[in-house]
Design a protein around this motif. Structure first.
Motif, PDB file in Angstrom:
ATOM      1  N   LYS A  51      30.723  41.087  26.262  1.00  0.00           N
ATOM      2  CA  LYS A  51      30.382  40.375  27.496  1.00  0.00           C
ATOM      3  C   LYS A  51      29.621  39.109  27.151  1.00  0.00           C
ATOM      4  O   LYS A  51      28.604  38.766  27.743  1.00  0.00           O
ATOM      5  CB  LYS A  51      29.547  41.272  28.414  1.00  0.00           C
ATOM      6  N   SER A  52      30.148  38.397  26.140  1.00  0.00           N
ATOM      7  CA  SER A  52      29.479  37.213  25.614  1.00  0.00           C
ATOM      8  C   SER A  52      29.349  36.089  26.635  1.00  0.00           C
ATOM      9  O   SER A  52      28.414  35.288  26.568  1.00  0.00           O
ATOM     10  CB  SER A  52      30.220  36.706  24.373  1.00  0.00           C
ATOM     11  N   LEU A  53      30.296  36.006  27.573  1.00  0.00           N
ATOM     12  CA  LEU A  53      30.270  34.925  28.562  1.00  0.00           C
ATOM     13  C   LEU A  53      30.172  35.443  29.987  1.00  0.00           C
ATOM     14  O   LEU A  53      29.377  34.950  30.787  1.00  0.00           O
ATOM     15  CB  LEU A  53      31.531  34.060  28.417  1.00  0.00           C
ATOM     16  N   TYR A  54      30.997  36.430  30.307  1.00  0.00           N
ATOM     17  CA  TYR A  54      31.066  36.920  31.683  1.00  0.00           C
ATOM     18  C   TYR A  54      30.828  38.431  31.725  1.00  0.00           C
ATOM     19  O   TYR A  54      31.272  39.165  30.850  1.00  0.00           O
ATOM     20  CB  TYR A  54      32.434  36.602  32.281  1.00  0.00           C
ATOM     21  N   ASN A  55      30.139  38.860  32.774  1.00  0.00           N
ATOM     22  CA  ASN A  55      29.844  40.282  32.933  1.00  0.00           C
ATOM     23  C   ASN A  55      30.859  41.020  33.800  1.00  0.00           C
ATOM     24  O   ASN A  55      30.747  42.223  34.001  1.00  0.00           O
ATOM     25  CB  ASN A  55      28.442  40.460  33.542  1.00  0.00           C
ATOM     26  N   GLY A  56      31.804  40.295  34.329  1.00  0.00           N
ATOM     27  CA  GLY A  56      32.808  40.917  35.181  1.00  0.00           C
ATOM     28  C   GLY A  56      33.544  39.870  35.986  1.00  0.00           C
ATOM     29  O   GLY A  56      33.316  38.662  35.821  1.00  0.00           O
ATOM     30  N   THR A  57      34.413  40.329  36.858  1.00  0.00           N
ATOM     31  CA  THR A  57      35.254  39.414  37.630  1.00  0.00           C
ATOM     32  C   THR A  57      34.433  38.488  38.520  1.00  0.00           C
ATOM     33  O   THR A  57      34.633  37.257  38.504  1.00  0.00           O
ATOM     34  CB  THR A  57      36.239  40.222  38.495  1.00  0.00           C
ATOM     35  N   PHE A  58      33.514  39.048  39.297  1.00  0.00           N
ATOM     36  CA  PHE A  58      32.722  38.220  40.213  1.00  0.00           C
ATOM     37  C   PHE A  58      31.830  37.254  39.446  1.00  0.00           C
ATOM     38  O   PHE A  58      31.700  36.066  39.818  1.00  0.00           O
ATOM     39  CB  PHE A  58      31.866  39.105  41.120  1.00  0.00           C
ATOM     40  N   ASP A  59      31.203  37.735  38.368  1.00  0.00           N
ATOM     41  CA  ASP A  59      30.343  36.886  37.542  1.00  0.00           C
ATOM     42  C   ASP A  59      31.136  35.719  36.950  1.00  0.00           C
ATOM     43  O   ASP A  59      30.664  34.580  36.931  1.00  0.00           O
ATOM     44  CB  ASP A  59      29.717  37.712  36.422  1.00  0.00           C
ATOM     45  N   ALA A  60      32.356  36.009  36.486  1.00  0.00           N
ATOM     46  CA  ALA A  60      33.203  34.955  35.920  1.00  0.00           C
ATOM     47  C   ALA A  60      33.583  33.937  36.984  1.00  0.00           C
ATOM     48  O   ALA A  60      33.554  32.716  36.737  1.00  0.00           O
ATOM     49  CB  ALA A  60      34.463  35.579  35.318  1.00  0.00           C
ATOM     50  N   SER A 278      39.885  45.040  36.754  1.00  0.00           N
ATOM     51  CA  SER A 278      39.519  44.783  38.153  1.00  0.00           C
ATOM     52  C   SER A 278      40.087  43.453  38.629  1.00  0.00           C
ATOM     53  O   SER A 278      40.602  43.350  39.749  1.00  0.00           O
ATOM     54  CB  SER A 278      37.998  44.800  38.326  1.00  0.00           C
ATOM     55  N   ALA A 279      40.023  42.424  37.764  1.00  0.00           N
ATOM     56  CA  ALA A 279      40.596  41.119  38.134  1.00  0.00           C
ATOM     57  C   ALA A 279      42.106  41.228  38.298  1.00  0.00           C
ATOM     58  O   ALA A 279      42.700  40.591  39.172  1.00  0.00           O
ATOM     59  CB  ALA A 279      40.257  40.073  37.071  1.00  0.00           C
ATOM     60  N   ARG A 280      42.708  42.050  37.465  1.00  0.00           N
ATOM     61  CA  ARG A 280      44.156  42.235  37.541  1.00  0.00           C
ATOM     62  C   ARG A 280      44.558  42.916  38.843  1.00  0.00           C
ATOM     63  O   ARG A 280      45.524  42.510  39.500  1.00  0.00           O
ATOM     64  CB  ARG A 280      44.624  43.059  36.338  1.00  0.00           C
ATOM     65  N   ILE A 281      43.795  43.939  39.230  1.00  0.00           N
ATOM     66  CA  ILE A 281      44.090  44.646  40.485  1.00  0.00           C
ATOM     67  C   ILE A 281      43.789  43.751  41.687  1.00  0.00           C
ATOM     68  O   ILE A 281      44.541  43.727  42.658  1.00  0.00           O
ATOM     69  CB  ILE A 281      43.293  45.958  40.563  1.00  0.00           C
ATOM     70  N   ILE A 282      42.665  43.000  41.599  1.00  0.00           N
ATOM     71  CA  ILE A 282      42.301  42.097  42.697  1.00  0.00           C
ATOM     72  C   ILE A 282      43.386  41.048  42.914  1.00  0.00           C
ATOM     73  O   ILE A 282      43.749  40.734  44.046  1.00  0.00           O
ATOM     74  CB  ILE A 282      40.947  41.414  42.417  1.00  0.00           C
ATOM     75  N   SER A 283      43.916  40.509  41.813  1.00  0.00           N
ATOM     76  CA  SER A 283      44.973  39.496  41.954  1.00  0.00           C
ATOM     77  C   SER A 283      46.298  40.135  42.363  1.00  0.00           C
ATOM     78  O   SER A 283      47.078  39.541  43.103  1.00  0.00           O
ATOM     79  CB  SER A 283      45.154  38.724  40.638  1.00  0.00           C
ATOM     80  N   ALA A 284      46.524  41.373  41.906  1.00  0.00           N
ATOM     81  CA  ALA A 284      47.797  42.035  42.197  1.00  0.00           C
ATOM     82  C   ALA A 284      47.868  42.529  43.638  1.00  0.00           C
ATOM     83  O   ALA A 284      48.937  42.485  44.253  1.00  0.00           O
ATOM     84  CB  ALA A 284      48.011  43.206  41.246  1.00  0.00           C
ATOM     85  N   THR A 285      46.727  42.972  44.189  1.00  0.00           N
ATOM     86  CA  THR A 285      46.752  43.583  45.527  1.00  0.00           C
ATOM     87  C   THR A 285      47.174  42.611  46.623  1.00  0.00           C
ATOM     88  O   THR A 285      48.167  42.856  47.314  1.00  0.00           O
ATOM     89  CB  THR A 285      45.393  44.223  45.861  1.00  0.00           C
ATOM     90  N   PRO A 286      46.456  41.483  46.804  1.00  0.00           N
ATOM     91  CA  PRO A 286      46.902  40.563  47.867  1.00  0.00           C
ATOM     92  C   PRO A 286      48.257  39.945  47.577  1.00  0.00           C
ATOM     93  O   PRO A 286      49.073  39.754  48.476  1.00  0.00           O
ATOM     94  CB  PRO A 286      45.800  39.496  47.907  1.00  0.00           C
ATOM     95  N   SER A 287      48.496  39.628  46.298  1.00  0.00           N
ATOM     96  CA  SER A 287      49.777  39.002  45.969  1.00  0.00           C
ATOM     97  C   SER A 287      50.927  39.969  46.195  1.00  0.00           C
ATOM     98  O   SER A 287      52.012  39.583  46.638  1.00  0.00           O
ATOM     99  CB  SER A 287      49.788  38.521  44.510  1.00  0.00           C
ATOM    100  N   THR A 288      50.677  41.267  45.924  1.00  0.00           N
ATOM    101  CA  THR A 288      51.726  42.261  46.126  1.00  0.00           C
ATOM    102  C   THR A 288      52.030  42.441  47.607  1.00  0.00           C
ATOM    103  O   THR A 288      53.192  42.615  47.988  1.00  0.00           O
ATOM    104  CB  THR A 288      51.321  43.614  45.506  1.00  0.00           C
ATOM    105  N   ILE A 289      50.977  42.397  48.444  1.00  0.00           N
ATOM    106  CA  ILE A 289      51.211  42.479  49.888  1.00  0.00           C
ATOM    107  C   ILE A 289      52.105  41.338  50.342  1.00  0.00           C
ATOM    108  O   ILE A 289      53.083  41.535  51.075  1.00  0.00           O
ATOM    109  CB  ILE A 289      49.878  42.446  50.659  1.00  0.00           C
ATOM    110  N   VAL A 290      51.762  40.130  49.871  1.00  0.00           N
ATOM    111  CA  VAL A 290      52.562  38.951  50.239  1.00  0.00           C
ATOM    112  C   VAL A 290      53.974  39.062  49.679  1.00  0.00           C
ATOM    113  O   VAL A 290      54.957  38.751  50.350  1.00  0.00           O
ATOM    114  CB  VAL A 290      51.886  37.655  49.747  1.00  0.00           C
ATOM    115  N   ILE A 291      54.065  39.524  48.419  1.00  0.00           N
ATOM    116  CA  ILE A 291      55.380  39.655  47.783  1.00  0.00           C
ATOM    117  C   ILE A 291      56.247  40.655  48.533  1.00  0.00           C
ATOM    118  O   ILE A 291      57.407  40.379  48.852  1.00  0.00           O
ATOM    119  CB  ILE A 291      55.222  40.094  46.309  1.00  0.00           C
TER     120      ILE A 291
END
Length: 313
Positions: A51-60, A278-291
């Motif tokens: 976690k040298s730069l970011y601690n997670g999706t929201f932090d990044a 978590s970032a992968r699921i967050i990006s996949a969830t709304p995009s999958t709904i739209v898709i």
């Protein structure tokens, strides 16, 4: 006993192909714009050590926005849009393969599994070189880089957009030759073929199960909109370990999937395989709904007139 329903599937031969491709490109572009920041965040999380730069999706997200601005969340976006071509090839291969497999099996699961895997194989053959370039652009942070190549900053906006892309391409070619643009190709196939092959059967499975649990007058499109994200979360969880390895192979210039895996396990343990999930699921969830909603609506809009009366939505 409650009347059971089947989710109606529009077959490829029933579509007006011109409408389908035009609508499809427009829909895909809108999806890319909305979820690209999380694609960039996922890639950075997967490549960073610990976690040298970011601690997670929201932090990044907050740190990139604060230090690089909104444009920092869209590094490499213009290059990435060229994957629209592979997207259309994916859909075409998926539908044609389903049609071919239907001659041998009526199982929706079998058709989806084979077609999804085949479509991903074709799409990745086109996508990998584009991904290689866009990922190296994603790694460029203000004044430094997280990847192998460092790009010189420029005050000219035109040079910033096109000059950096050219510089990345030149550096990749100098370092690895033409093979550099297909670095991690096997890792990509081992990530996205299973992801695609798993997503489609789970999507149809969840849709069928929901159709049995909901009232008869519940819209099919709503069930599909729920099934898509469920399938995406399932597929993302199952394939994320390979996706982490793929990102590291491509960005860090490694040659061995096995050695990359061993190094990751030695440095970060099993939890390292969950990086970016978590970032992968967050990006996949709304995009999958739209898709899903867009794709099913797109097929309805593209349905040839002679088949309109035979469909019940």
């Amino acid at each position: 006993m409650q009347d059971k329903r089947n989710i109606q599937i529009i077959e490829w031969e029933h579509l007006d192909k011109k409408k389908f491709y035009v609508f499809g490109i427009c829909m895909t572009m809108m999806i890319r714009v909305s979820v690209y920041p999380f694609t960039l965040i996922r890639t950075r999380l997967q490549v960073q050590k610990g976690k040298s730069l970011y601690n997670g999706t929201f932090d990044a997200f907050v740190k990139i926005l604060r230090t690089e601005g909104a444009s920092g969340l869209y590094r490499g976006f213009l290059v990435n849009t060229f994957t629209l071509i592979s997207g259309q090839c994916y859909v075409t291969t998926y539908e044609l393969t389903r049609k071919y497999v239907a001659c041998y099996s009526n199982s929706n699961t079998v058709k989806s599994l084979v077609a999804g895997g085949s479509a991903s194989l074709v799409a990745q053959s086109i996508t990998v070189p584009i991904d290689i370039v866009s990922q190296h652009l994603m790694m460029q942070r203000k004044g430094e880089t997280m990847g192998r190549f460092r790009i010189q900053n420029s005050d000219c906006k035109r040079a910033l957009v096109f000059g950096q892309t050219k510089e990345v391409i030149v550096q990749i070619f100098k370092a690895d030759g033409l093979r550099g643009f297909y670095r991690g190709y096997v890792a990509s196939l081992l990530t996205y073929i299973p992801n695609s092959a798993v997503w489609w059967p789970f999507y149809h499975f969840y849709a069928e199960q929901l159709s049995r649990l909901t009232p008869k007058d519940c819209p099919h499109l709503l069930l599909q909109a729920i099934s898509g994200p469920l399938a995406a979360a399932t597929a993302s969880t199952l394939t994320n370990p390979m996706d982490v390895i793929r990102a590291r192979v491509q960005v860090e210039g490694k040659n061995s999937i096995i050695l990359t895996f061993k190094q990751l396990m030695a440095e970060e343990g099993p939890w390292g395989l969950t990086k970016g999930l978590s970032a992968r699921i967050i990006s996949a969830t709304p995009s999958t709904i739209v898709i899903v909603v867009g794709y099913e609506t797109l097929k309805k809009l593209s349905l040839r007139p002679e088949f309109m009366d035979s469909r019940h939505w």
